[in-house]
Enzyme design. Sequence first.
Site, mmCIF file in Angstrom:
data_model
loop_
_atom_site.group_PDB
_atom_site.id
_atom_site.type_symbol
_atom_site.label_atom_id
_atom_site.label_comp_id
_atom_site.label_asym_id
_atom_site.label_seq_id
_atom_site.Cartn_x
_atom_site.Cartn_y
_atom_site.Cartn_z
ATOM 1 N N HIS A 1 -3.969 -3.238 -8.053
ATOM 2 C CA HIS A 1 -5.260 -3.697 -7.535
ATOM 3 C C HIS A 1 -6.348 -3.569 -8.603
ATOM 4 C CE1 HIS A 1 -8.100 -3.746 -3.777
ATOM 5 N NE2 HIS A 1 -8.128 -4.861 -4.453
ATOM 6 N N GLU B 1 0.841 -1.205 0.000
ATOM 7 C CA GLU B 1 0.000 0.000 0.000
ATOM 8 C C GLU B 1 0.871 1.248 0.000
ATOM 9 O OE1 GLU B 1 -3.310 0.577 0.033
ATOM 10 O OE2 GLU B 1 -4.214 -1.377 0.509
ATOM 11 N N ASP C 1 -7.075 1.549 -8.083
ATOM 12 C CA ASP C 1 -5.765 1.893 -7.528
ATOM 13 C C ASP C 1 -4.695 0.927 -8.030
ATOM 14 O OD1 ASP C 1 -7.187 -0.025 -5.734
ATOM 15 O OD2 ASP C 1 -5.395 0.103 -4.496
#
Length: 270
Positions: free
Chosen positions: A178, A140, A188
């Site tokens: 993703h 992330e 994203d």
Amino acid sequence: MYLMRLPYFSLCFAIVIFVLSSCASNPYAVTNKAYKKQTKQLAKAIRQTPVQPLPEEWVGTTNFGLRKPNYVVIHHTAQNSTEQTLKTFTLPRTQVSAHYVIGRDGKIYHMLNDYLRAWHGGSSRWGNATDINSSSIGIELDNNGFDAFAEPQISSLLQVLAELKKTHGIPAANFIGHSDIAPGRKVDPNANFPWKRLADSGFGLWPDLVLDSVPATFNPTEALRIIGYDVRNVDSAIRSFKLHFIQTDLSPMLNEYDKQLLYNLYKKYL
Ligand SMILES: [Zn+2]
């Protein structure tokens, strides 16, 4: 008596101060403890001799290892700060996590052992693989969903990717986003993400500079499917493909250039 007890109290006092100060310096001391407890439970489950309903005999082999991640999935957090994301990933009720979180300043937070399954992919598909969480590492990047990605953040990401590729032998084609594995549901990392730069470093594939014309028999949907996209909704698959490889136009249409690019790319997956 009084003199004897003084050191004891001093010691207790020192311990209390130490515990309080270590909690104050690390706001994640409690969840780090919970992490340890959960890994212990998993280790116990692995050590158990499998109990099957079949009348079979257990003969443990001597030859085995840990399953390895084979994909890396990159995300943006769509949150306002790294602190917010660390908090989200340490609250049990959110049921979401990732192996790594990278701040805008380039600071890398490792949140889960690479061999364990993070909850970052959700309902997703790439090729015929549907349990991407079981076979991937989730990374992330702190980003509100729209901003550009800062240089220190990308630089740290490249370091993490190099380490993962080397440690787990992950193929270049298996560094994906993703949005690639969840068309129509996820967008994203955002269109500012430097996929070409990653591909130039061996993380992900990228089309050639010079593109050939597309043969009349070329089927774009088939090409998207061969690359890995879930094409049950073709418009969503095209949008995800364009978010990764075109980035300047995200409409669900393929113009001649897009088709040439897709044709060139898909041949790398054959
Ligand atoms: Zn995501």
